[in-house]
Design a protein around this motif. Structure first.
Motif, mmCIF file in Angstrom:
data_model
loop_
_atom_site.group_PDB
_atom_site.id
_atom_site.type_symbol
_atom_site.label_atom_id
_atom_site.label_comp_id
_atom_site.label_asym_id
_atom_site.label_seq_id
_atom_site.Cartn_x
_atom_site.Cartn_y
_atom_site.Cartn_z
ATOM 1 N N GLY A 235 45.129 47.024 50.783
ATOM 2 C CA GLY A 235 43.926 47.124 49.963
ATOM 3 C C GLY A 235 44.165 47.078 48.471
ATOM 4 N N ARG A 236 45.366 46.671 48.041
ATOM 5 C CA ARG A 236 45.708 46.645 46.617
ATOM 6 C C ARG A 236 46.208 45.270 46.213
ATOM 7 N NH1 ARG A 236 49.014 52.357 46.289
ATOM 8 N NH2 ARG A 236 47.374 53.528 47.322
ATOM 9 N N TRP A 237 45.686 44.732 45.121
ATOM 10 C CA TRP A 237 46.231 43.511 44.552
ATOM 11 C C TRP A 237 47.462 43.879 43.739
ATOM 12 C CZ3 TRP A 237 45.332 38.923 46.247
ATOM 13 C CH2 TRP A 237 44.079 38.584 46.763
ATOM 14 N N ILE A 238 48.548 43.179 43.993
ATOM 15 C CA ILE A 238 49.797 43.418 43.272
ATOM 16 C C ILE A 238 50.293 42.076 42.759
ATOM 17 C CG2 ILE A 238 52.132 44.349 43.423
ATOM 18 C CD1 ILE A 238 51.178 45.702 46.104
ATOM 19 N N GLU A 239 50.544 41.990 41.465
ATOM 20 C CA GLU A 239 51.121 40.778 40.883
ATOM 21 C C GLU A 239 52.537 41.105 40.432
ATOM 22 O OE1 GLU A 239 50.490 37.670 37.224
ATOM 23 O OE2 GLU A 239 48.731 38.534 38.174
ATOM 24 N N GLU A 240 53.477 40.289 40.889
ATOM 25 C CA GLU A 240 54.879 40.568 40.584
ATOM 26 C C GLU A 240 55.696 39.302 40.731
ATOM 27 O OE1 GLU A 240 57.461 41.972 39.306
ATOM 28 O OE2 GLU A 240 56.515 43.891 39.086
ATOM 29 N N GLU A 241 56.986 39.386 40.359
ATOM 30 C CA GLU A 241 57.903 38.262 40.506
ATOM 31 C C GLU A 241 58.255 38.041 41.973
ATOM 32 O OE1 GLU A 241 61.317 38.846 37.997
ATOM 33 O OE2 GLU A 241 60.154 38.470 36.185
ATOM 34 N N VAL A 242 58.356 36.748 42.329
ATOM 35 C CA VAL A 242 58.664 36.332 43.696
ATOM 36 C C VAL A 242 59.689 35.213 43.616
ATOM 37 C CG1 VAL A 242 57.666 35.231 45.743
ATOM 38 C CG2 VAL A 242 56.320 36.893 44.457
ATOM 39 N N ASN A 243 60.766 35.307 44.404
ATOM 40 C CA ASN A 243 61.686 34.171 44.420
ATOM 41 C C ASN A 243 61.318 33.260 45.576
ATOM 42 O OD1 ASN A 243 63.593 34.650 46.745
ATOM 43 N ND2 ASN A 243 64.082 36.491 45.580
ATOM 44 N N LEU A 244 61.512 31.962 45.356
ATOM 45 C CA LEU A 244 61.146 30.938 46.327
ATOM 46 C C LEU A 244 62.375 30.602 47.162
ATOM 47 C CD1 LEU A 244 59.110 28.628 43.928
ATOM 48 C CD2 LEU A 244 58.310 30.609 45.240
#
Length: 181
Positions: free
Chosen positions: A131-140
């Motif tokens: 239930g929470r939007w989280i924006e963060e770094e993601v490696n591909l």
């Protein structure tokens, strides 16, 4: 020292002020916290902003950074790769195939299972978990050989105030407010 009415009044006043101050501080600490830590299972359903369907995600406290299964479609050449953009397709093995274009935040060296270093691009993405939007770094990464197309690392767990209970799975729904997409 003799207990005069004036001394008794001062001691009682200080006692009441410090008790009041403690209760005010305590309630402010609780109220200033916008989110409480939420306990989630080691596998949950999540949503990625820009992907229509839910995705199964593994929450891994042993991984520093979040990782998603991505097929790189276009990346900048070596001379312009820092600060460039990358085009990739998210794949989950269950029909989700969304194409994204994101600025590259940085590149990271990851140790492979075989012990060699793999260089991966890192971008920022938004996920809905518990239930929470989280924006963060993601490696591909190429996660085709893994059970889960998304691995949520400590960076996103910390940002979202999520604690993992390794005895649980699918404890929450990824129902986030629409206005935050």
């Amino acid at each position: 020292m003799m207990a005069t009415p004036k001394n008794i009044f001062i001691v009682l006043s200080l006692g009441m002020l410090s008790a009041t101050g403690c209760s005010i501080q305590q309630s402010q600490a609780v109220n200033s916290s916008s989110q409480q830590t939420q306990i989630v299972g080691w596998v949950e359903n999540g949503k990625i902003a820009g992907v229509d369907k839910e995705v199964k995600v593994k929450l891994d406290t042993g991984a520093k950074t979040t990782s998603i299964n991505a097929e790189i479609l276009e990346k900048p050449d070596k001379e312009t790769e820092s600060g460039g953009t990358i085009r990739f397709r998210f794949l989950d093995g269950e029909g989700n195939k969304e194409v994204f274009e994101r600025p590259i935040v940085r590149w990271v060296e990851i140790k492979s299972r075989e012990g060699s270093d793999i260089r991966r691009p890192v971008v920022r993405m938004r996920f809905c978990l518990a239930g929470r939007w989280i924006e963060e770094e993601v490696n591909l990464a190429d996660r085709d050989d893994f059970n889960y197309p998304v691995l949520i690392g400590r960076n996103m767990l910390k940002q979202g105030k999520l604690a993992v209970d390794s005895s649980q799975t699918f404890t929450t729904e990824p129902s986030c407010p629409k206005q935050e997409v």
